[in-house]
Design a protein around this motif. Structure first.
Motif, short mmCIF file in Angstrom:
data_model
loop_
_atom_site.label_atom_id
_atom_site.label_comp_id
_atom_site.label_asym_id
_atom_site.label_seq_id
_atom_site.Cartn_x
_atom_site.Cartn_y
_atom_site.Cartn_z
N ASP A 107 0.86 -1.19 0.00
CA ASP A 107 0.00 0.00 0.00
C ASP A 107 0.90 1.24 0.00
N LYS A 109 1.05 5.39 -0.29
CA LYS A 109 0.26 6.62 -0.15
C LYS A 109 1.17 7.83 -0.32
N ASN A 114 -3.43 7.11 -3.23
CA ASN A 114 -2.89 5.86 -2.68
C ASN A 114 -3.15 4.72 -3.67
N THR A 115 -2.24 3.77 -3.67
CA THR A 115 -2.33 2.59 -4.53
C THR A 115 -2.20 1.34 -3.66
N ASN A 116 -3.03 0.36 -3.95
CA ASN A 116 -3.00 -0.88 -3.17
C ASN A 116 -2.86 -2.07 -4.12
N LEU A 145 -5.82 -4.95 -7.52
CA LEU A 145 -5.20 -3.64 -7.68
C LEU A 145 -6.25 -2.55 -7.53
N PHE A 147 -6.82 1.95 -6.87
CA PHE A 147 -6.30 3.31 -6.79
C PHE A 147 -7.31 4.17 -6.04
N SER A 158 -12.37 5.36 -4.72
CA SER A 158 -11.48 4.27 -5.09
C SER A 158 -12.03 3.54 -6.30
N GLY A 160 -10.87 0.02 -8.88
CA GLY A 160 -9.92 -1.07 -8.97
C GLY A 160 -10.53 -2.36 -9.46
#
Length: 203
Positions: A107, A109, A114-116, A145, A147, A158, A160
Motif C-alpha cells: 500500500d 500513499k 494511494n495505490t494498493n 489492484l 487506486f 477508489s 480497482g
C-alpha cells in the motif's frame, strides 16, 4: 459432524429397516470422526518512506496440516467404514483446511493518492468426484489492484479490480462436480475478474 455415504435398501445390515420405511437409499449426519489440525499464522508488517510517500508492506501466511482419525460407525454398521465416510467426504474435510494461504499487500500513499496491490496465493487441493476420481486443483495466485484519491477530508474515491488477471480454478468435468458447473467450491472462488468503484465517507 459428517454426512455418511449412501446405504441402500439392499444393505445386509439396515436394508430391512429402510424397506419398512419405504426408503430406497439413506444418508445421515453423524459425529463419526475426530480430526487433528496443526496450524501456524504469520503476520508481518513494515512501513518505509519511499520518495515523498509512505509504503506499507504486509504479509499474512496461514499454514495447516490436518489428520483424520478413525471412522467410528454405529454398532449395526461396523465394518462399513468406507461407506460410512467415503473418499469424497474425506477429501472435502481435508480441503476445508488447505495447506497454505499467503497474502502479500503493498500500500503506497502519497499526498491525496494511494495505490494498493495485493497478491494472494492459494495452495493446491484435491477433491473426489462422483466417479471417485480425483479433481485436482493446482495452486493459483490472484492479483488485486486499486487506486484511491481523497476528494476531501471525509470523502475518498477508489477504483480497482479484484483478480485483475482473471484467474480461475482448474476446469473439471461439469457432470462430476459438487456444484454441477466447471468447478467444485474451492477457497479461491470461481467468479473471475471483478471491477469496482467505491466512494467512502468518514464521519
Amino acid at each position: 459432524m459428517v454426512l455418511t455415504g449412501t446405504f441402500s435398501d439392499q444393505d445386509d445390515a439396515i436394508g430391512s429397516i429402510l424397506k419398512k420405511m419405504n426408503v430406497g437409499n439413506a444418508q445421515f449426519f453423524t459425529n463419526a470422526l475426530d480430526t487433528k489440525t496443526y496450524g501456524l499464522d504469520v503476520i508481518l508488517t513494515h512501513q518505509a518512506y519511499v520518495g515523498s510517500g509512505r509504503l506499507t508492506t504486509s504479509f499474512a501466511g496461514n499454514f495447516n496440516s490436518m489428520e483424520l482419525g478413525t471412522v467410528k460407525t454405529t454398532a449395526k454398521l461396523a465394518g462399513k467404514e468406507d461407506t460410512y465416510l467415503d473418499a469424497r467426504e474425506k477429501a472435502f474435510i481435508l480441503a476445508s483446511a488447505p495447506k497454505s494461504k499467503l497474502n502479500l499487500t503493498l500500500d503506497y500513499k502519497i499526498h491525496r493518492f494511494n495505490t494498493n496491490l495485493r497478491l494472494v496465493h492459494f495452495a493446491a487441493v484435491d477433491l473426489v468426484n462422483y466417479n471417485y476420481v480425483i479433481n485436482h486443483y493446482s495452486a493459483k495466485m490472484t492479483t488485486d489492484l486499486a487506486f484511491g484519491y481523497e476528494l476531501s477530508k471525509n470523502y475518498t474515491l477508489s477504483i480497482g479490480s479484484t483478480n485483475i488477471f482473471d484467474v480461475y480454478p482448474d476446469k473439471q468435468d461439469p457432470f462430476n462436480t459438487e456444484t454441477g458447473g466447471m468447478w467444485d467450491p474451492v477457497q479461491m472462488g470461481s467468479a473471475g475478474r471483478f471491477y469496482f468503484a467505491r466512494l467512502r465517507f468518514k464521519f
